[in-house]
Each structure stands twice: as structure tokens, then as C-alpha cells.
Design a protein around this motif. Structure first.
Motif, PDB file in Angstrom:
ATOM      1  N   ILE A 148       0.962  -1.226  -0.016  1.00 43.89           N
ATOM      2  CA  ILE A 148       0.225  -0.120   0.043  1.00 43.89           C
ATOM      3  C   ILE A 148       0.709   1.136  -0.156  1.00 43.89           C
ATOM      4  N   LEU A 149       0.640   2.181  -1.011  1.00 44.11           N
ATOM      5  CA  LEU A 149       1.323   3.345  -0.892  1.00 44.11           C
ATOM      6  C   LEU A 149       0.258   4.676  -0.815  1.00 44.11           C
ATOM      7  N   GLY A 150       0.514   5.357   0.008  1.00 45.23           N
ATOM      8  CA  GLY A 150      -0.683   6.524   0.210  1.00 45.23           C
ATOM      9  C   GLY A 150      -0.391   7.596   1.288  1.00 45.23           C
ATOM     10  N   ALA A 151      -1.636   7.962   1.699  1.00 44.31           N
ATOM     11  CA  ALA A 151      -1.257   8.702   2.823  1.00 44.31           C
ATOM     12  C   ALA A 151      -2.485   8.731   3.815  1.00 44.31           C
ATOM     13  N   GLY A 152      -2.457   9.203   4.816  1.00 41.35           N
ATOM     14  CA  GLY A 152      -3.226   9.245   5.874  1.00 41.35           C
ATOM     15  C   GLY A 152      -3.301  10.192   7.114  1.00 41.35           C
ATOM     16  N   GLY A 153      -3.948  10.241   8.190  1.00 39.26           N
ATOM     17  CA  GLY A 153      -3.808  11.017   9.199  1.00 39.26           C
ATOM     18  C   GLY A 153      -4.193  10.427  10.412  1.00 39.26           C
ATOM     19  N   ILE A 154      -3.659  10.713  11.615  1.00 36.51           N
ATOM     20  CA  ILE A 154      -3.978  10.382  12.867  1.00 36.51           C
ATOM     21  C   ILE A 154      -4.030  11.735  13.930  1.00 36.51           C
ATOM     22  N   ALA A 155      -5.294  11.391  14.744  1.00 35.40           N
ATOM     23  CA  ALA A 155      -5.292  12.286  15.992  1.00 35.40           C
ATOM     24  C   ALA A 155      -5.216  11.572  17.176  1.00 35.40           C
ATOM     25  N   GLN A 156      -5.247  12.546  18.263  1.00 33.85           N
ATOM     26  CA  GLN A 156      -5.126  12.117  19.677  1.00 33.85           C
ATOM     27  C   GLN A 156      -6.546  12.782  20.230  1.00 33.85           C
ATOM     28  N   GLY A 157      -7.318  12.068  20.515  1.00 32.64           N
ATOM     29  CA  GLY A 157      -8.296  12.011  21.236  1.00 32.64           C
ATOM     30  C   GLY A 157      -8.401  11.985  22.821  1.00 32.64           C
ATOM     31  N   VAL A 158      -8.884  13.061  23.611  1.00 28.58           N
ATOM     32  CA  VAL A 158      -9.059  13.150  25.083  1.00 28.58           C
ATOM     33  C   VAL A 158     -10.434  13.131  25.619  1.00 28.58           C
ATOM     34  N   TYR A 159     -10.695  12.100  26.420  1.00 29.94           N
ATOM     35  CA  TYR A 159     -12.049  11.828  27.148  1.00 29.94           C
ATOM     36  C   TYR A 159     -12.088  12.235  28.499  1.00 29.94           C
TER      37      TYR A 159
END
Length: 234
Positions: A148-159
Motif C-alpha cells: 500500500i502506497l498512500g497517505a493518512g491522518g492520525i488524531a489524539q482524542g481526550v475523554y
């Protein structure tokens, strides 16, 4: 006497010539169907001209497709995480699949050291081009090598005030970043049926560094292991 011998020789020559003609007709009749079949086979074979563009599918080669789902275990910045996704690919001559792939992920919530009433986790996704060579595809058990060759995103959620089963009274995204990714892998596939394949395998994720963020620099880098199901015409 000489006249009788002459007539006998003429009769013998005439008889031999008739037999030779019959023999030639017999062999020509037997050879004609074989020659016609040979000409038909030659006509059915793919022909290319010097100026014609050739493709990876070629003429007369098999083309197929598949829709797959997959799930795997991995770690994100050292925390347990689950990844799930899907693939859609076109298969050329049983041995090469090209298409699109996408995956989503989330990690197990962890308590924040700075506040006992808060917990955080990582969520996101990535996707892009899928290139998958398949080794010995017609064997009941074989190998494939998806990349797989591509892009993405990551998020840090706080609860806040986390309660089982993960019903949050409040939450927000503290930070989010994008990245590029390359994920080569290997899968052991089983032909469960003509239109179903089951696979088990592993992969390794390489991502670009995340700068100017509270997130780790390479939170997704590492091994994943899981299974896949594919449905289609192989």
C-alpha cells in the motif's frame, strides 16, 4: 508376341497411375482437416504489430477482480490497537492485482498522567494505491505480497469520565496530523472456493515523521498481523 508384351506394359502403367492418384487423394483428404485446424489455431493466437501498444493484461489473458476485507492487530506509539479496512482490485492474468486499499485504526484508551479523570487514544486512517503480486495463484495454498502506497491522518482524542463500555460524557481532539505511508506485506492465502480466498499475514508500516505536534514522530511505524477475506473472480 511383341505386341502382347507392349499391350501388357501399357495396361500395367495405366493401373499403377490410377492407384497413385487414389493414394494422393486419400492422403490429401486426411491432411486437409489437420492443416485447416492448424490455420485456425494460428488465427486465434494474439498478434501484435510493431506499432501496437501492449498492456499487462495482453490479448487472450485472464482478467478478474476482488473485493476484500481485512482486520489486524498492531501497536500505535506502544499501545495496543486494532486496524480494519477494505480493498478493491483488478487482477491481471491471475498473478497481479492493482487497485485501492483503505484502513482505519484506533488504540485502546489510556489514562493521562496529568489528570486521573482524563483518558486518551489514537484514531485515524490511511489509504492509497494497492499493488499485489500473487505467487502460484492456482495452487490451493499460495503467497501474495500486497503493498500500500498512500497517505493518512492520525488524531489524539481526550475523554472525560470514561465509563464502561466506552460511553464518554465528553471528549475532544487534542491534536491531529497527516502523514505519508508505505506498507509492504506478505500473506498466506487459501482458496476456500473458486470465488473466496482466506488469508493470514503480516506487514510493516513506514510513515513520514510528524513535526510541530504533541504526537509522537512515527506513531504508526511497526509490524501488524491479521487476516483477510476476498470475494471475486480470481
Amino acid at each position: 508376341m511383341k505386341r502382347n508384351i507392349t499391350l501388357s506394359l501399357i495396361f500395367l502403367a495405366f493401373t499403377l497411375s490410377m492407384q497413385a492418384q487414389d493414394t494422393l487423394k486419400l492422403f490429401s483428404k486426411n491432411r486437409a482437416p489437420r492443416e485447416q485446424h492448424h490455420r485456425e489455431r494460428i488465427q486465434d493466437q494474439p498478434r501484435y504489430t510493431n506499432n501496437e501498444i501492449r498492456t499487462i493484461g495482453g490479448r487472450g489473458n485472464s482478467c478478474g477482480f476482488y473485493l476484500g476485507i481485512n482486520s489486524s492487530y498492531s501497536e500505535i506509539s506502544g499501545y495496543d490497537a486494532i486496524t480494519a479496512g477494505a480493498r478493491l482490485a483488478w487482477i491481471s492474468n491471475h498473478g497481479l492485482a492493482i487497485g485501492l486499499a483503505g484502513n482505519g485504526f484506533f488504540s485502546e484508551p489510556q489514562p493521562m498522567l496529568s489528570n486521573a479523570h482524563k483518558e486518551f487514544n489514537y484514531t485515524g486512517g490511511y489509504g492509497g494505491l494497492l499493488i499485489e503480486p500473487i505467487l502460484f495463484p492456482k495452487m490451493p495454498v499460495h503467497l501474495s505480497f500486497p503493498v500500500i502506497l498512500g497517505a493518512g491522518g492520525i488524531a489524539q482524542g481526550v475523554y472525560y469520565d470514561l465509563s464502561y463500555p466506552y460511553e464518554y460524557t465528553d471528549g475532544y481532539v487534542e491534536d491531529a496530523e497527516a502523514f505519508l505511508i508505505a506498507e509492504p506485506g506478505v500473506e498466506l492465502e487459501i482458496n476456500a472456493a473458486r470465488w473466496i480466498r482466506f488469508g493470514m499475514g503480516c506487514s510493516y508500516r513506514f510513515t513520514t515523521e510528524i513535526d510541530h505536534s504533541n504526537l509522537p514522530k512515527n506513531p504508526l511505524d511497526g509490524f501488524t498481523a491479521g487476516f483477510s477475506l476476498k470475494f471475486g473472480k480470481f
